[in-house]
Write an enzyme that holds these catalytic residues in place. Structure first.
Site: not given
Ligand code: DGY
Length: 319
Positions: A238, A267, A286
């Protein structure tokens, strides 16, 4: 009357079918635009279950307004978009989609590491923009991956899958995690170390830990200063684990060499994040779990969680 389920993004009909047998399913009809918050509130008010994406904030304000809501099934393994502590207080069940995306996300993480080290995106643009006029000894020379030191911050399922891939490149693997991971130590030769040691030792430092109060902006100015000058920083977790001003400073003053980023503090990026335009950054939107197969599995598991709660009173992968 059948319970109402609201899905915040358009999903393929084939994954919805089992749910349609037991519930009335309403869905936001766009797949590339998140549902506006006022519409989400209006829909969630009457829903027993929500199927959400990481673009929706399921916070105290929303939870308080939705008295009928029993389950929120997030179509992601991460769930930092949800106030889980408050949901627990309100006996609201939260589910995520672990396991099904582990290998796909590890593949992308390793691909990003390789693309950054070997300057693949830059090299491809070089040809596409017709700059390739001759071969030369150090043209687009990157750095080796094999036999280097890989540091993994966050040795969860995805961290272990990245470690597994790194064994094929004869890398020395170190990790830092809240708890020791004996299986990773035994199976991939990963060695546990402190966070500071990880930062100092790594040629490649891969960030895969979840976003929590403890990890928020853990990669700050002090940390980047301690890294090797030739280090490559990869983030597939993240954006908020990183202080982006500090990362920008580290990348532009030579404190570290390059970064591969699949996630950002804000984002989506719309031309406003200077990091994405740096020559020594590979930036991706992402897409860690974005293979068709895996996104179908994530959608199916999110649906199964709601279906199982409605039919048996119990979700499959509750967080
Ligand atoms: C998640 O699954 O947490 C990813 O960041 C999105 O696919």
């Amino acid at each position: 009357m059948k319970p109402l389920v609201y899905i915040t993004r358009k999903l393929p009909d084939e994954v919805l079918q089992p749910l349609q047998e037991v519930a009335t399913v309403n869905m936001w009809d766009k797949d590339d635009v998140p549902v506006p918050r006022d519409i989400l509130f209006e829909k969630a008010k009457h829903a027993t279950a929500l199927l959400t994406m990481l673009t929706e904030q399921i916070d105290k304000q929303l939870i308080d307004q939705c008295e009928q809501l029993k389950v929120v099934a997030n179509m992601a393994v991460g769930y930092d978009n949800i106030d889980v502590a408050y949901a627990k207080e309100k006996r609201l069940i939260i589910t995520n989609t672990p396991d099904v995306l582990t290998d796909t996300t590890a593949d992308l993480t390793f691909a990003l590491l390789m693309a950054t080290a070997r300057r693949l995106i830059e090299a491809s643009s070089y040809i596409k923009s017709d700059q390739w006029t001759t071969w030369s000894p150090f043209q687009l020379a990157g750095t080796d991956i094999h036999k280097k030191t890989l540091g993994i911050f966050g040795m969860g399922r995805i961290g272990e899958a990245v470690a597994k891939r790194a064994t094929g490149f004869d890398m020395d693997i170190y990790y830092h995690n809240r708890s020791r991971k004996e299986a990773a130590e035994r199976d991939y030769g990963a060695q546990y170390c402190t966070f500071d040691e990880l930062v100092e030792k790594s040629d490649f430092l891969v960030c895969l830990a979840p976003l929590t109060e403890e990890t928020k902006e853990i990669f700050n100015e002090d940390v980047f200063k301690k890294m090797k000058k030739q280090a490559i920083f990869i983030n597939a977790s993240r954006g908020d684990l990183v202080n982006e001003d500090a990362l920008y400073h580290a990348l532009t003053t030579g404190e570290i060499a390059c970064a591969g980023l699949d996630v950002f503090q804000e984002e989506p990026i719309r031309g406003t994040n200077p990091l994405a335009n740096l020559k020594n950054v590979v930036a991706l939107p992402h897409i860690g779990s974005a293979s068709y197969e895996t996104r179908m599995k994530m959608a199916t598991l999110a649906i199964e969680n709601i279906h199982s709660y409605l039919e048996k009173g119990e979700a499959v992968t509750q967080v």
